[in-house]
Design an enzyme around this catalytic site. Sequence first.
Site, PDB file in Angstrom:
ATOM      1  N   ASP A 117       0.695   5.324   1.824  1.00 59.09           N
ATOM      2  CA  ASP A 117       0.030   5.970   2.955  1.00 59.09           C
ATOM      3  C   ASP A 117      -0.825   7.147   2.477  1.00 59.09           C
ATOM      4  OD1 ASP A 117       1.227   4.181   4.613  1.00 59.09           O
ATOM      5  OD2 ASP A 117       2.671   5.591   5.485  1.00 59.09           O
ATOM      6  N   HIS A 154       0.836  -1.187   0.000  1.00 63.02           N
ATOM      7  CA  HIS A 154       0.000   0.000   0.000  1.00 63.02           C
ATOM      8  C   HIS A 154       0.877   1.246   0.000  1.00 63.02           C
ATOM      9  CE1 HIS A 154       1.261  -0.368   4.161  1.00 63.02           C
ATOM     10  NE2 HIS A 154       0.912   0.896   4.350  1.00 63.02           N
ATOM     11  N   ARG A 203       6.257  -8.841  15.915  1.00 63.24           N
ATOM     12  CA  ARG A 203       6.910  -7.580  15.565  1.00 63.24           C
ATOM     13  C   ARG A 203       6.030  -6.428  16.037  1.00 63.24           C
ATOM     14  NH1 ARG A 203       6.414  -3.859  11.193  1.00 63.24           N
ATOM     15  NH2 ARG A 203       8.370  -2.771  10.699  1.00 63.24           N
TER      16      ARG A 203
END
Length: 333
Positions: free
Chosen positions: A215, A213, A279
Amino acid sequence: MDSDPPFEETYKTLFENSIEESKINRANQILITCEECELPLIDIGRLSMGELEREECKKEIARASQEWGFFQVINHGVSSEILEDMRSKQMQVFKQPFRLKTNHQYLNLSAGCYRWGTPTATCLSQLSWSEAFHIPLMDISSSGGLPTTLSSTMGQFAATVSDLAQRLVEILAEEMGHKSTFFKEKCLPSTCYIRMNRYPPCPTSQIFGLMPHTDSDFLTILHQDQVGGLQLVKDGRWIAVKPNPEALIINIGDLFQAWSNGVYKSVQHRVVTNQKVERFSTAYFLCPSYDAVIESCVEPLLYRKFSFREFRQQVQEDVQKLGYKVGLPRFLV
């Protein structure tokens, strides 16, 4: 673990259908294995030095934004104590039972702040194996739930990265010959937000932690742990970002690409999963008000002018219909 979202149960059909997607999945696996590199590293402490050092530092920021759309900064003004405390509090929040995290009264935040998976996914390649808290800056001061010190820690983090973001966008505007007050006037605490992310261990490497993607903002500031997993597109190929414990990662968003008329690049990025370890990352998003109009600052125009509200609505419509974001190509002249 009862803290993990029920990915496999909820997306059982997608897993069952994954055999039919085997060719696609094998292709994804090939993409995920890519070369690791270090992003451009810029010591922004030089902005407080003499004129020559200061001007060269500004040019490096602009160059990285044009050529990479991503860069790292050190001596950024956010103390290691704040970053370590933020990570510790973040881990405490995510370790709470899943049923508690889905209760909108948890942390006294607005409904919908906690998100996980991809509700619109129709195949495994569209699924994001992650959970996150999306927290508007205005909500931070009223966050009084567990852990009790989260509000204070997040407040310190938000204040320092907000200042850093404004400093960077002013420099990038100046380097294009525009001393603009647009960002200070339009990107306010009421419009910007923080997202705390957790990527649980995933049983297969065929699923992304976060789908590819760009932002939908002006600028993103990311603090990540040392597990790794962030990847981005450079010169038409995916590369893995090598973690740097001293640095914050900066990336250009779609709105800045449009405002700069394509000079600064909003590039595709993603997070790959890890089968053994979790993570964590925390991101700050510099966003304008929904009514703010984004218009290129130079001509000839690549993009027609549009409001942030219009952009967001188009993104949501595309995700619902297509399963992925189209973004800026929808707004080309």
